[in-house]
Motif scaffolding. Structure first.
Motif, PDB file in Angstrom:
ATOM      1  N   HIS A  10      15.150   4.117  15.042  1.00 48.02           N
ATOM      2  CA  HIS A  10      13.950   3.194  14.496  1.00 48.02           C
ATOM      3  C   HIS A  10      14.271   1.668  15.152  1.00 48.02           C
ATOM      4  O   HIS A  10      13.264   1.223  15.706  1.00 48.02           O
ATOM      5  CB  HIS A  10      13.583   3.327  13.186  1.00 48.02           C
ATOM      6  N   ILE A  11      15.188   1.272  14.820  1.00 43.97           N
ATOM      7  CA  ILE A  11      15.604  -0.150  15.391  1.00 43.97           C
ATOM      8  C   ILE A  11      15.644  -0.309  16.987  1.00 43.97           C
ATOM      9  O   ILE A  11      15.185  -0.889  17.529  1.00 43.97           O
ATOM     10  CB  ILE A  11      17.191  -0.456  14.908  1.00 43.97           C
ATOM     11  N   ASP A  12      16.272   0.708  17.531  1.00 43.18           N
ATOM     12  CA  ASP A  12      16.407   0.975  18.949  1.00 43.18           C
ATOM     13  C   ASP A  12      14.975   1.027  19.557  1.00 43.18           C
ATOM     14  O   ASP A  12      14.481   0.609  20.507  1.00 43.18           O
ATOM     15  CB  ASP A  12      17.322   2.101  19.321  1.00 43.18           C
ATOM     16  N   GLU A  13      14.107   1.882  19.004  1.00 44.40           N
ATOM     17  CA  GLU A  13      12.715   2.023  19.582  1.00 44.40           C
ATOM     18  C   GLU A  13      12.135   0.996  19.311  1.00 44.40           C
ATOM     19  O   GLU A  13      11.138   0.493  20.153  1.00 44.40           O
ATOM     20  CB  GLU A  13      12.159   3.469  18.662  1.00 44.40           C
ATOM     21  N   LEU A  14      12.034   0.264  18.204  1.00 41.66           N
ATOM     22  CA  LEU A  14      11.496  -1.045  18.052  1.00 41.66           C
ATOM     23  C   LEU A  14      11.697  -2.295  19.152  1.00 41.66           C
ATOM     24  O   LEU A  14      11.007  -2.866  19.680  1.00 41.66           O
ATOM     25  CB  LEU A  14      11.683  -1.635  16.675  1.00 41.66           C
TER      26      LEU A  14
ATOM     27  N   GLU B 236      14.039   6.672   1.012  1.00 46.03           N
ATOM     28  CA  GLU B 236      12.837   7.209   1.848  1.00 46.03           C
ATOM     29  C   GLU B 236      11.863   6.133   1.959  1.00 46.03           C
ATOM     30  O   GLU B 236      11.116   5.886   2.743  1.00 46.03           O
ATOM     31  CB  GLU B 236      12.271   8.371   0.978  1.00 46.03           C
ATOM     32  N   GLY B 237      12.027   5.226   0.857  1.00 41.35           N
ATOM     33  CA  GLY B 237      11.044   3.945   0.822  1.00 41.35           C
ATOM     34  C   GLY B 237      11.476   3.050   2.155  1.00 41.35           C
ATOM     35  O   GLY B 237      10.370   2.514   2.783  1.00 41.35           O
TER      36      GLY B 237
ATOM     37  N   PHE C   5       9.851   1.671   8.306  1.00 44.60           N
ATOM     38  CA  PHE C   5       9.983   1.840   9.660  1.00 44.60           C
ATOM     39  C   PHE C   5       8.907   2.773  10.111  1.00 44.60           C
ATOM     40  O   PHE C   5       8.317   2.448  11.215  1.00 44.60           O
ATOM     41  CB  PHE C   5      11.453   2.213   9.865  1.00 44.60           C
ATOM     42  N   ARG C   6       8.835   3.531   9.447  1.00 46.85           N
ATOM     43  CA  ARG C   6       7.979   4.847  10.184  1.00 46.85           C
ATOM     44  C   ARG C   6       6.272   4.182  10.220  1.00 46.85           C
ATOM     45  O   ARG C   6       5.544   4.534  11.310  1.00 46.85           O
ATOM     46  CB  ARG C   6       7.651   5.799   9.376  1.00 46.85           C
ATOM     47  N   HIS C   7       6.133   3.184   9.119  1.00 50.70           N
ATOM     48  CA  HIS C   7       4.657   2.827   9.111  1.00 50.70           C
ATOM     49  C   HIS C   7       4.105   1.304   9.414  1.00 50.70           C
ATOM     50  O   HIS C   7       3.152   1.121   9.500  1.00 50.70           O
ATOM     51  CB  HIS C   7       4.011   3.197   7.742  1.00 50.70           C
TER      52      HIS C   7
ATOM     53  N   GLY D 227       0.702  -1.114  -0.002  1.00 49.87           N
ATOM     54  CA  GLY D 227       0.084  -0.064  -0.008  1.00 49.87           C
ATOM     55  C   GLY D 227       0.777   1.136  -0.146  1.00 49.87           C
ATOM     56  O   GLY D 227       0.161   2.303   0.215  1.00 49.87           O
ATOM     57  N   PHE D 228       2.289   1.279  -0.064  1.00 51.49           N
ATOM     58  CA  PHE D 228       2.898   2.433  -0.250  1.00 51.49           C
ATOM     59  C   PHE D 228       3.001   2.736  -1.539  1.00 51.49           C
ATOM     60  O   PHE D 228       2.618   2.026  -2.551  1.00 51.49           O
ATOM     61  CB  PHE D 228       4.312   2.171   0.383  1.00 51.49           C
ATOM     62  N   ALA D 229       3.588   4.072  -1.971  1.00 51.11           N
ATOM     63  CA  ALA D 229       3.700   4.564  -3.191  1.00 51.11           C
ATOM     64  C   ALA D 229       5.158   4.803  -3.413  1.00 51.11           C
ATOM     65  O   ALA D 229       5.638   5.974  -3.290  1.00 51.11           O
ATOM     66  CB  ALA D 229       2.863   5.796  -3.586  1.00 51.11           C
TER      67      ALA D 229
END
Length: 235
Positions: A169-173, A133-134, A139-141, A123-125
């Protein structure tokens, strides 16, 4: 933690045939791979078998070898690899609950060469953003829920700054209950405090500290004196 150990249940096979002749796969057959931290990095030269290993781990968990989330079951219609068919896990209590039913299983397999295709399926574009950015969009979504996140060289499309964002992001995950297994060539990513680093090569697999890694030593030497390396490759 979700998985504590990976190993392979092996039927009779030719030990001189791929993938069973890859040193890190032989080590997996002999001793398994124990996970001691929420984030594990696999490092090694091209051809060392780290991508073979992470693909097998992803397939063993039920993720599509082409790349994608738990919500896309074998969207690529590729059969499991010989190793992926035989991967088994010793799971932590939370992991046992997750692996007990398909609907409870959460995760994502991100591989560099197919990441944008996988994101497009979900569902991404990707045509509207850069390759890097992809990656970060995933990671963001998508990398939000506690689950098993397997990655193969995610730094391939990223700038230095984007690699730092990825590391955050990895650390937050990991802090939110996710578990990450990542094959990488990046000295930046492997510097994550508290991460477990497994070096793969002709020796099989062994744990190493960040400042003992060959890739860290080479980058230090190259940045200090590029000519000491370039004189061997330039005419």
């Amino acid at each position: 933690m979700i998985i504590e150990r990976a190993y392979a249940a092996v039927a009779p096979h030719r030990e001189d045939a791929w993938p069973w002749n890859v040193p890190c796969v032989r080590a997996l057959l002999a001793d398994g791979l124990r996970f001691t931290a929420p984030v594990t990095f696999l490092v090694g030269e091209n051809g060392s078998g780290k991508s073979t290993l992470v693909e097998g781990l992803a397939e063993g968990f039920g993720l599509d070898s082409w790349g994608g989330s738990h919500e896309w079951r074998y969207a690529s219609h590729r059969p499991k690899s010989a190793l992926g068919e035989r991967i088994r896990f010793d799971a932590a209590p939370r992991g046992r609950r997750m692996m007990g039913s398909w609907s409870a299983r959460k995760g994502f397999f991100l591989r560099a060469e197919t990441a944008l295709d996988a994101l497009d399926r979900e569902g991404f574009a990707p045509d509207t953003v850069s390759h890097g950015e992809g990656f970060l969009a995933a990671f963001r979504h998508k990398f939000l829920q506690p689950g098993l996140y397997v990655m193969d060289e995610p730094e391939a499309a990223l700038s230095f700054g984007s690699c730092l964002e990825l590391l955050g992001h990895i650390d937050e995950l990991a802090r939110s209950g996710g578990q990450v297994v990542c094959a990488t060539h990046s000295p930046l990513l492997t510097a994550l405090p508290g991460a477990d680093i497994v070096e793969v090569g002709e020796h099989g697999m062994r744990r190493a500290a960040w400042d003992q890694l060959a890739l860290v030593d080479h980058w230090r030497r190259y940045l200090a004196d590029p000519r000491s390396y370039l004189r061997h490759v330039l005419g």
